[in-house]
Design an enzyme around this catalytic site. Structure first.
Site, PDB file in Angstrom:
ATOM      1  N   CYS A  82      32.791  -1.084  31.475  1.00 65.84           N
ATOM      2  CA  CYS A  82      33.913   0.161  30.425  1.00 65.84           C
ATOM      3  C   CYS A  82      34.727   0.540  31.483  1.00 65.84           C
ATOM      4  O   CYS A  82      34.837   0.249  32.843  1.00 65.84           O
ATOM      5  CB  CYS A  82      32.858   1.117  30.489  1.00 65.84           C
ATOM      6  SG  CYS A  82      32.063   2.017  31.510  1.00 65.84           S
ATOM      7  N   HIS A 127      25.590   3.365  34.321  1.00 65.34           N
ATOM      8  CA  HIS A 127      25.678   1.920  33.956  1.00 65.34           C
ATOM      9  C   HIS A 127      25.170   0.734  34.989  1.00 65.34           C
ATOM     10  O   HIS A 127      25.117   1.365  36.241  1.00 65.34           O
ATOM     11  CB  HIS A 127      26.899   1.597  33.709  1.00 65.34           C
ATOM     12  CG  HIS A 127      27.572   2.233  32.271  1.00 65.34           C
ATOM     13  ND1 HIS A 127      28.738   2.335  31.696  1.00 65.34           N
ATOM     14  CD2 HIS A 127      26.818   3.033  31.609  1.00 65.34           C
ATOM     15  CE1 HIS A 127      28.837   2.658  30.551  1.00 65.34           C
ATOM     16  NE2 HIS A 127      27.561   3.606  30.378  1.00 65.34           N
ATOM     17  N   GLU A 184      26.633  -1.689  36.777  1.00 65.05           N
ATOM     18  CA  GLU A 184      27.586  -1.516  37.904  1.00 65.05           C
ATOM     19  C   GLU A 184      27.540  -0.288  38.741  1.00 65.05           C
ATOM     20  O   GLU A 184      27.636  -0.622  39.992  1.00 65.05           O
ATOM     21  CB  GLU A 184      29.088  -1.845  37.166  1.00 65.05           C
ATOM     22  CG  GLU A 184      29.227  -2.959  36.148  1.00 65.05           C
ATOM     23  CD  GLU A 184      29.113  -2.400  35.055  1.00 65.05           C
ATOM     24  OE1 GLU A 184      30.055  -2.850  34.098  1.00 65.05           O
ATOM     25  OE2 GLU A 184      28.073  -1.328  34.459  1.00 65.05           O
ATOM     26  N   CYS A 209      33.444   2.451  34.869  1.00 65.22           N
ATOM     27  CA  CYS A 209      32.765   1.579  35.642  1.00 65.22           C
ATOM     28  C   CYS A 209      34.073   0.640  36.501  1.00 65.22           C
ATOM     29  O   CYS A 209      33.938   0.170  37.644  1.00 65.22           O
ATOM     30  CB  CYS A 209      32.001   0.652  35.208  1.00 65.22           C
ATOM     31  SG  CYS A 209      30.311   1.319  34.788  1.00 65.22           S
TER      32      CYS A 209
END
Length: 203
Positions: free
Chosen positions: A125, A97, A99, A128
């Site tokens: 999410c 992801h 992040e 993260c």
């Protein structure tokens, strides 16, 4: 008397200048996150992230396969059994992801994220979000909501504990419109030199 060239340029620049509202800091960093998302290699949806501290950029990231692995956009699928990350609720995704990539980039280059903020195009999410908190980032600015139901309840429990703050932000129509003009046209250019008024030449 002859007017120096630089004076003519200064005259033309000031006489034709227009005042535009600058983007806020939140808009500025969100736009940078959106630009980072254009580098995404995920087939499901692009996401971009920017880590910021004291109005300075520490690291950026976007979602896609791990460094050194084949890009999903290049091979046309996540892996043979999964066409894209959002095609199955049970099969795992190859994507890292945005992040996580931004935090990894900071760690890779020895940059501390403690006390920083993160701007991301999609609400993090839970995985993260936990990573962000553990990295010492306590403020998140996001454009699009993501977590619902039980995931939202876990997110809210972190907020209630004072571990993190989340802010949903958007670009104003004026900022978005002007930014699009900067992207679609040359941003910096030299204006043609025109003859200044006679009184300026004679002074």
């Amino acid at each position: 008397m002859a007017l120096p060239l630089f004076v003519i340029k200064m005259y033309n620049s000031s006489s034709n200048s227009q005042s535009y509202p600058r983007p806020t800091w939140n808009e500025y960093f969100l736009m940078l996150a959106k630009l980072a998302a254009t580098r995404s290699t995920c087939l499901a949806f692009p996401v971009g992230a920017v880590i910021v501290k004291n109005k300075q950029i520490l690291a950026t990231g976007y979602n896609g396969s791990p460094s050194g692995s084949a890009h999903c956009t290049a091979q046309g699928y996540c892996y043979p059994d999964l066409s894209s990350c959002d095609a199955s609720k049970t099969l795992p995704s190859r994507a890292v992801h945005a992040e996580a990539n931004a935090i990894a980039q900071a760690a890779k280059h020895g940059i501390s994220t403690d006390g920083a903020s993160i701007y991301v195009t999609l609400e993090p999410c839970l995985s993260c979000l936990k990573l962000i908190i553990s990295a010492g980032i306590h403020e998140i600015f996001y454009e699009t909501s993501f977590n619902q139901g039980d995931k939202a309840r876990v997110r809210d429990s972190f907020i209630q504990e004072g571990l993190v703050q989340l802010h949903k932000i958007d670009l104003s129509p004026e900022t978005a419109s002007r930014a699009s003009q900067f992207l679609l046209n040359p941003t910096s250019f030299v204006k043609e030199i025109s003859t200044p008024p006679q009184e300026l030449i004679d002074s």
